[in-house]
Design a protein around this motif. Structure first.
Motif, mmCIF file in Angstrom:
data_model
loop_
_atom_site.group_PDB
_atom_site.id
_atom_site.type_symbol
_atom_site.label_atom_id
_atom_site.label_comp_id
_atom_site.label_asym_id
_atom_site.label_seq_id
_atom_site.Cartn_x
_atom_site.Cartn_y
_atom_site.Cartn_z
ATOM 1 N N LEU A 122 4.356 6.031 4.333
ATOM 2 C CA LEU A 122 5.234 5.602 5.424
ATOM 3 C C LEU A 122 4.476 4.818 6.486
ATOM 4 O O LEU A 122 4.948 3.780 6.959
ATOM 5 N N HIS A 123 3.286 5.301 6.862
ATOM 6 C CA HIS A 123 2.586 4.723 8.013
ATOM 7 C C HIS A 123 1.485 3.732 7.659
ATOM 8 O O HIS A 123 1.139 2.874 8.480
ATOM 9 N N PHE A 124 0.919 3.838 6.443
ATOM 10 C CA PHE A 124 -0.263 3.018 6.149
ATOM 11 C C PHE A 124 -0.124 2.169 4.885
ATOM 12 O O PHE A 124 -1.115 1.617 4.411
ATOM 13 N N GLU A 125 1.082 2.044 4.355
ATOM 14 C CA GLU A 125 1.260 1.254 3.131
ATOM 15 C C GLU A 125 0.857 -0.206 3.343
ATOM 16 O O GLU A 125 0.413 -0.871 2.404
ATOM 17 N N HIS A 126 0.969 -0.701 4.564
ATOM 18 C CA HIS A 126 0.594 -2.093 4.827
ATOM 19 C C HIS A 126 -0.917 -2.303 4.710
ATOM 20 O O HIS A 126 -1.383 -3.453 4.709
ATOM 21 N N TRP A 127 -1.685 -1.224 4.585
ATOM 22 C CA TRP A 127 -3.130 -1.333 4.371
ATOM 23 C C TRP A 127 -3.526 -1.014 2.930
ATOM 24 O O TRP A 127 -4.705 -1.004 2.597
#
Length: 415
Positions: A133-138
């Motif tokens: 949810l919070h770190f998928e963009h990394w």
């Protein structure tokens, strides 16, 4: 078989139903292997520094020309003469390539961390969902590029959005756990967040618990709900009989309609975490010695603890066990199909809303249990043991209640 290989000769080699090799007389060690189905592959046959015979795969004949195979064989033969073990070198390169791939955050989580976390921690799915949810963009970044600066920027955005420091710290802790495990399994040399400082959190913040008036309102609602459900069952059965249909089990005054009321009352009387109650089995309740056991496999801390049961808790448990909707063995509060529920029933949230309990969650029944003990003067270490806290710091959030209670006592006597 040894022959002067040409492209045409290689192409004309036929399958015999068994594997065979044809060696090139131009380059020592070079051979073409013909498989049972006719598939042809170039190899270099060599002896390593220890005198062990090995074969190094150069490539398939339909993708590698004979001239290229000879060049590769001469190159690799020179490496062998220099003391290299070609297959060991190839395995090491493959291992390094795999490690490099695993250094990408998303790949490491999917291929390594998920399996380990699921085996090591209860409710690991929550941690994995939080990471996504919070770190998928990394997820496409190498883990070594997840710098403190990146995390600080992310944290600042979350603070601006109004998220609490405790929630933000929990999210970042999940990410730090991934990086720490990557170091542990030697995928990266060190965690880029090894010196990261979490936000300071007030360990003595006030907690939400039921006031005496709120608890009375809740209990009155639960009792009225039971009466209404019991009457509804009677009327429904009358309707069924009028249609010559089999009636549903009657609900006596000493029974509960469903698990909602006993679940709430046991939460208030035991201080168990929601997941502990939902995994509770009848064998964990000792009616003779008036004791409830939270087994280590159910507990967040993985440590078994024993909670003495009040007279009300015993009455509630016995009444629920005697009710039509209860199992007589196995889970105390099973789901619709007999499986463990993964969260508290929505009926409880609806009851909280109906009773106008503002800013109250099902987890706060646990706070209510602890707060009652603190107000009654029970020492914090005893409360810690009953709640299953690993450290006294986690229990300090109830410290102000003992102080308020003492202040009230002094006020009554001296003011």
């Amino acid at each position: 078989m040894k022959a002067k290989l040409t492209e045409r000769r290689v192409n004309l080699l036929k399958p015999t139903g068994r594997r065979y090799d044809v060696r090139d007389d131009a380059v020592p060690g070079l051979l073409v292997r013909v498989g049972p189905t006719g598939h042809k592959t170039y190899y270099l046959d060599y002896y390593d520094a220890d005198g062990k015979r090995s074969k190094y795969r150069i490539g398939p004949a339909d993708a590698v020309s004979l001239s290229d195979a000879r060049k590769e064989a001469r190159k690799r033969s020179a490496e062998v003469a220099g003391g290299d073990n070609l297959n060991e070198v190839k395995r090491e390169r493959r291992r390094q390539a795999e490690v490099k791939q695993q250094q990408v955050l998303g790949v490491f989580i999917d291929e390594v961390y998920t399996k380990w976390r699921s085996a090591e921690r209860k409710r690991a799915d929550e941690d994995l969902a939080r990471l996504k949810l919070h770190f998928e963009h990394w997820y496409e970044l190498p883990m070594t590029q997840i710098s403190e600066a990146k995390v600080l920027d992310w944290r600042q955005d979350r603070l601006i959005q109004g998220m609490s420091p405790k929630t933000i710290n929990r999210d970042i802790a999940c990410l730090m756990a991934v990086l720490s495990h990557a170091v542990r399994v030697e995928v990266i040399p060190e965690s880029p967040l090894r010196n990261f400082k979490q936000l300071k959190v007030d360990l003595r913040e006030r907690v939400r618990f039921l006031s005496s008036e709120e608890e009375k309102r809740l209990r009155d609602y639960l009792e009225a709900r039971e009466v209404s459900k019991r009457e509804g069952r009677i009327n429904h059965n009358k309707f069924l009989r009028s249609r010559n249909l089999p009636p549903k089990p009657e609900i006596g005054e000493g029974q509960y309609y469903d698990h909602t009321t006993p679940l709430i009352l046991l939460a208030i009387n035991t201080g168990c975490r929601p997941e502990e109650l939902l995994l509770l089995e009848w064998r964990d309740i000792d009616f003779v010695h008036r004791n409830l056991t939270v087994r280590g496999v159910q507990s967040k801390s993985s440590r078994t603890r024993h909670i003495p049961l009040s007279a009300e808790a015993i009455r509630v448990a016995k009444r629920w066990k005697a009710s039509p909707g209860s199992n007589r063995s196995g889970l105390v509060f099973p789901g619709a199909k007999g499986q463990p529920m993964d969260r508290m029933p929505r009926a409880i949230t609806r009851i909280i809303t109906a009773c106008n309990l503002e800013d109250f969650r099902p987890y706060d029944f646990r706070h209510t249990f602890a707060s009652k003990l603190a107000i009654a003067g029970v020492d914090l270490n005893t409360i810690r043991e009953l709640l299953g806290h690993e450290t006294i710091q986690m229990t300090l959030i109830y410290a102000h209640l003992t102080q308020d209670h003492r202040r009230e006592a002094i006020t009554k006597v001296f003011d």
